[in-house]
Design an enzyme around this catalytic site. Structure first.
Site, mmCIF file in Angstrom:
data_model
loop_
_atom_site.group_PDB
_atom_site.id
_atom_site.type_symbol
_atom_site.label_atom_id
_atom_site.label_comp_id
_atom_site.label_asym_id
_atom_site.label_seq_id
_atom_site.Cartn_x
_atom_site.Cartn_y
_atom_site.Cartn_z
ATOM 1 N N GLU A 232 0.791 -1.230 0.000
ATOM 2 C CA GLU A 232 0.000 0.000 0.000
ATOM 3 C C GLU A 232 0.825 1.282 0.000
ATOM 4 O O GLU A 232 0.401 2.294 -0.526
ATOM 5 C CB GLU A 232 -0.930 0.021 1.226
ATOM 6 N N SER A 502 -55.184 -27.084 28.871
ATOM 7 C CA SER A 502 -55.152 -27.398 30.307
ATOM 8 C C SER A 502 -53.925 -26.901 31.043
ATOM 9 O O SER A 502 -53.909 -26.894 32.270
ATOM 10 C CB SER A 502 -55.250 -28.919 30.507
#
Lengths: 737, 357
Positions: A232, A502
């Site tokens: 870079e 239930s």
């Protein structure tokens, strides 16, 4: 240029004439009429040009000329000779265009000398000319129209330049005015993923906007830094934020190529762009970028800057920062990267998708080797390492790991999102959940097996959900929201509102206990028709067995899940009290405020009911607890989530609840659970037409709820009651390994 | 350019010529000197600020028998003279006055541009005249540039003797003496604006001097031993008049642009033409035979100077003849020097100044 042109002629007049001609053209010259002196002068200081007049020269062999020509090849020889002799000079190597005969032509001589002199001294003469021009301007030659004109031109250019510089300066100043503060880097906190861990510390999931894990610059190996510098920004350690030569070279190359083929940005500039600026391509942005870069350079050490850059850069595959990239591509930490890995990563930021080893392995291979070559060229690696590294294959795609508890992860993500908002994805939180991975696996197995069994029994497509809650803390230890997360992310444990059947009944009984009833209290299980207050609607509850059992104890009524008795009981104590009890133990869903709600016509979630059962188990009500603690990226505790149980049922009633719920297992609908060979408590639930099958129960450690049903609310299958469809899953999960 | 001595001489002439003037004592302000030693006059030039001071003496002498009373008279009248071999040698401008008084010609220490071989005292005379114009130097080695003619092309006479004698005279006075060709002196005086490139011709009494210079380098210089004296003598012989009278007519009345009115003018016209043709032919001959004449891309100027060039029409005649003869050089103009009688001295001064720098 101090060395004069040397002129030789034995003819005084001709010599003087040549000397004057040369001097009149602005050159320094020296005249010789003696060949020995000439030789001495040439040897002492090599002249750029020797003008040799052969007229009247005593020796017609001209050995001196040949000697000059061979010994001083950087000196140009100009000859004046009889036309008849010129061919012999040319044959001896003298340039034809440098041979002249009489008459002496001053223009020709001047032209030739200027030509030679200017070629030899181009740079010097340019400087001299500009200097003389400047001198003339300063001395002020008012009478010379050319100088006056030149002055005006220079003034005009200077003024134009001043205007341009002014405008440029203003533009730069304007752009600087809203320059971000580089000091912000002091508190550099890049977006970092948050991680989810199971209670045993195993990573469960990663939440991120930019998938990143910060790694301090001093932990980044030197060869990794070198790889990025080589690729870079080769002069990273030399420049001060801007590499002017590289910028200019890139500018020229881009113009030549007619487009952007080369970037001139340094690592610092790229960092400035990534951190503070938008990706727009504008002059304004470039100016800001340069200014910020210089500020960054002035404030931070090179290694720090490189560290910021490596943590900030995007490496493709949703990996931001070197650490995430290392994990993504190599499954390693940054500290473990080798030279080849480093070169591969360094090759990525320029075009992460194009050079992705996962997507374009060949391009990635070439690009990585280019990076390696750059490292070799810069002396970062030797030829041996290069040769070995260049042969290494690029990493292959590693399929992303699946979440171990996807429904739980998704559930907790929602919880955390409400808590932290977007910070969840950027703050680098470490969330230590309550999930017990062993139990979770067990739960997933149980659900999968249950669903498979139903499928084998001719009931495909049945969904099931399970949730396990620690009785002592209220922490969720396992959660399965469905049979296949990939297929459906709908969490049936937390999101599905289903009729409870239930499993709601124990709330009625708890209400009764709270109102003075005991397990041995009796209630009528008979056919009773209830009318709505306005008398418009009539309803007669029936038992599952289609029989009525007369006067029964509450224990029996619940253990056998008798609807008529339960409704009678609810009717006796009042539905409002039942609802109040439900609320007190954490039920938040709407409850139908009429008697049918007593036998579970209201819709609730599995998690809601299972927490209610957690309260039955020890009297303490807990809010859902999914994490134990949360730390920030630096492992500093953000929150310690201690259990916060609230006593909701007094111990006597807890005992009563345990009694009746145990009876369900020992003598009622869930006898199958006895296979567990330990005391367990619970209640089955079945809704009309077997659309939902429930079993929620607990032992001394966990409250576990299981729901089975179909997403489209169609019947599961014949006789698929809670005890047939849900209980087996529950038992399966509760079994000791 | 005003000149005190010139004015004084003119004043003396107006008084009837019987009052020979003596140059006032030359004050030495220092600085280089230009000296034109011509057949007729000796002229000195010195820089005085922005001006040039010209002083001149006739380069002539007149002898009278030496006697006490003559000596006292000469002294009383400030007449320059010296005594030698029983004669008083009256020198300079006064000689002319005496010659006119006795209706005879002055004698010349220089003949045809060179020290006269006929006159035994030529050297003494010329030294005496020079000393009236050139004071002893303020500092040893001050520069004096003196004119010498070019080698005559039509004889085997050399100027070496003449040059050496003059140089020694000046050196003995304490000067550093450098010689300048008369023609080149014209160029130095007149062609500064043309980079000292062109042809300078000094047409004196004894000879005409020609010099071609390129960028101040004298490419060739020579003389022809024909000058004003030649014209005067030849015309005088042709028409039976004295040369002195012909000279007066030539200087005062001659206009070569006009048709001759009498036999003197006719004869003057003929001999002037002969002189000018000789001059141009000599130029043609020298240019074509010279190995040094460069090829010029631009035309050059010709400047005429000297008393012989002064009669009206000489320049035009010269130009016409020049155009009529094909020369390998191109000429832009033929012009008269600004101050023809002093051009050589001024040119010599220019060189002296340049050398001093």
């Amino acid at each position: 240029m101090a060395v004069p042109i040397l002129v030789f002629s034995v003819d005084k007049t001709r010599g003087s004439l040549l000397l004057k001609i040369i001097e009149n053209s602005g050159f320094k010259a020296k005249l010789f009429d003696n060949s020995l002196e000439l030789e001495y002068a040439v040897r002492r200081r090599r002249p750029p040009i020797i003008v040799f007049d052969t007229k009247h020269y005593q020796s017609r062999q001209f050995k001196i000329i040949s000697a000059f020509h061979s010994r001083f090849q950087d000196a140009e020889l100009i000859l004046f000779a009889d036309p008849a002799e010129i061919p012999s000079f040319i044959a001896a190597g003298i340039k034809k265009e440098c041979c002249f005969s009489d008459p002496i032509n001053p223009d020709e001589v001047t032209l030739k000398i200027r030509e030679i002199y200017f070629i030899k001294n181009r740079a010097f003469l340019k400087i001299k000319t500009y200097f003389l021009l400047l001198c003339s301007l300063f001395e002020g030659t008012r009478d010379n129209p050319y100088i006056v004109f030149t002055k005006k031109i220079i003034m005009a250019i200077a003024m134009a330049l001043a205007v341009v510089v002014g405008i440029a300066g203003g533009f730069i100043f304007y752009n600087m005015s809203d320059l971000p503060k580089v000091q912000l880097l002091e508190s550099y906190v890049p977006f970092e993923s948050s991680f989810l861990y199971a209670s045993d510390g195993v990573e469960l999931a990663e939440f991120y906007l930019e998938r990143r894990k910060f790694v301090p610059f001093y932990k980044i190996p030197k060869h990794v830094k070198n790889a990025f510098i080589a690729v870079e920004d080769a002069h990273f350690y030399e420049h001060h934020g801007i590499d002017f030569f590289r910028t200019i070279a890139a500018f020229i190359n881009n113009i030549r190529a007619g487009g952007a083929v080369q970037g001139g940005s340094t690592i610092t500039q790229q960092l400035a762009k990534m951190l503070f600026l938008t990706p727009e391509k504008s002059l304004s942005r470039k100016i800001k970028e340069a200014a910020i870069s210089m500020q960054i350079e002035g404030r931070y050490k090179k290694d720090e800057i490189l560290g910021f850059y490596l943590n900030q850069a995007y490496f493709g595959a949703r990996a931001y920062g070197i650490e995430a990239a290392s994990q993504t591509y190599f499954g390693k930490r940054t500290e473990e990267l080798n030279v080849t890995d480093a070169a591969m990563l360094a090759a990525l930021p320029k075009a992460p998708t194009d050079y992705s080893p996962f997507k374009n392995p060949q391009k990635a291979f070439a690009r990585r080797n280019l990076a390696l070559k750059s490292m070799l060229d810069r002396g970062f690696i030797d030829a041996e390492v290069y040769a070995a590294s260049a042969k290494e294959p690029v990493p292959e795609y590693i399929s992303r790991k699946k979440y171990a508890a996807p429904y739980f992860v998704e559930y907790i993500r929602n919880v955390m999102e409400q808590k932290f908002g977007d910070r969840l994805y950027t703050a680098g939180l470490r969330i230590y959940t309550t999930l017990d991975l062993t139990l979770q696996k067990k739960a997933e197995r149980a659900v999968a097996n249950g669903a498979a069994a139903l499928a084998r029994a001719g009931m495909p497509g049945v969904e099931a959900a399970l949730i396990a809650i620690d009785l002592n803390t209220g922490a969720i230890r396992a959660m399965v929201g469905g049979t296949n997360f990939q297929k459906s992310q709908f969490n049936r444990a937390t999101q599905a509102m289903r009729q409870t059947g239930s499993v709601f009944k124990p709330i009625v009984y708890l209400t009764a206990f709270k109102n003075g009833y005991s397990a041995d209290s009796t209630v009528d299980d008979t056919e009773v028709t209830y009318s709505s207050k306005d008398g418009g609607q009539q309803w007669t509850p029936h038992n599952y067995s289609r029989r009525f059992y007369g006067r029964v104890t509450l224990r029996t009524a619940l253990s056998h899940s008798l609807n008529a008795a339960t409704v009678a009981l609810a009717n006796a104590i009042g539905m409002d009290k039942v609802i109040a009890t439900a609320r007190s133990i954490g039920v938040t869903s709407n409850i139908y405020p009429h008697l049918p709600a007593a036998i579970g016509v209201s819709e609730m979630t599995l998690i809601e009911l299972t927490y209610a059962y957690t309260t039955f188990a020890n009297g303490r009500r807990f809010d859902p607890m999914v994490y134990e603690k949360i730390t920030d990226r630096y492992n500093i505790k953000v929150e310690d989530n201690a259990p916060k149980g609230v006593q909701a049922i007094d111990p006597a009633n807890v005992a009563k609840m345990r009694d009746v719920l145990n009876a369900v297992v020992t003598e009622g609908t869930s006898i199958a659970a006895q296979s567990l060979n330990r005391p367990v408590y619970g209640k089955t639930g079945t809704t009309d037409e077997y659309k939902d099958a429930w079993f929620i129960g607990f032992d001394d450690r966990l409250a576990v709820g299981v729901w089975v049903g179909r997403d489209n609310n169609r019947p599961i299958g014949d006789d698929m009651s809670g005890s047939h469809a849900a209980l087996p899953i529950w038992i399966n999960f509760m079994k000791e390994d | 350019m005003s000149d005190k001595n010139e004015d004084a001489k003119a004043a003396a002439n107006q008084k009837g010529g019987n009052n020979p003037e003596r140059p006032k004592e030359i004050e030495n302000f220092g600085g280089p000197i230009g000296l034109d030693i011509g057949t007729t006059n000796i002229v000195s030039a010195r820089a005085r600020g922005a001006n040039i001071q010209i002083t001149k003496q006739l380069n002539a002498f007149f002898t009278v028998p030496a006697s006490k009373i003559t000596g006292m008279t000469l002294l009383k009248n400030d007449v320059l003279y010296f005594s030698q071999n029983g004669s008083f040698y009256i020198i300079g401008n006064a000689a002319d006055t005496f010659a006119n008084t006795f209706n005879t010609d002055t004698r010349r220490p220089v003949e045809s541009g060179l020290l006269s071989a006929k006159e035994d005292e030529a050297l003494n005379v010329i030294q005496s005249i020079i000393k009236t114009l050139v004071p002893p130097p303020k500092n040893q080695g001050e520069l004096v540039c003196y004119s010498i003619p070019g080698d005559p092309i039509d004889t085997k006479i050399s100027v070496l003797h003449h040059d050496t004698i003059l140089k020694r005279t000046l050196q003995d006075m304490g000067y550093t003496a450098i010689a300048i060709n008369e023609g080149f002196a014209v160029i130095m005086s007149e062609l500064a604006d043309e980079s000292y490139t062109g042809i300078g011709i000094s047409m004196g009494g004894g000879m005409c001097n020609v010099c071609f210079s390129y960028l101040s380098v004298p490419v060739f210089s020579y003389s022809i031993q024909k000058g004003g004296d030649y014209v005067d003598t030849m015309v005088g012989a042709a028409v039976g008049e004295s040369a002195t009278r012909i000279k007066l007519i030539k200087e005062k009345e001659l206009n070569l642009l006009k048709e001759p009115k009498n036999k003197v003018e006719t004869s003057l016209s003929i001999y002037y033409e002969d002189l000018l043709e000789s001059l141009i032919l000599s130029i043609q001959r020298v240019i074509t035979t010279s190995e040094s004449v460069p090829r010029l891309s631009k035309p050059i100027s010709v400047v005429l100077s000297g008393g012989t060039a002064m009669p009206a029409g000489v320049r035009e005649k010269f130009e016409k003849l020049l155009k009529a003869n094909r020369l390998p050089l191109q000429f832009s103009s033929v012009r008269m020097a600004e101050d023809p009688l002093n051009t050589t001295a001024k040119g010599a001064l220019q060189l002296a100044i340049a050398e001093e720098k």
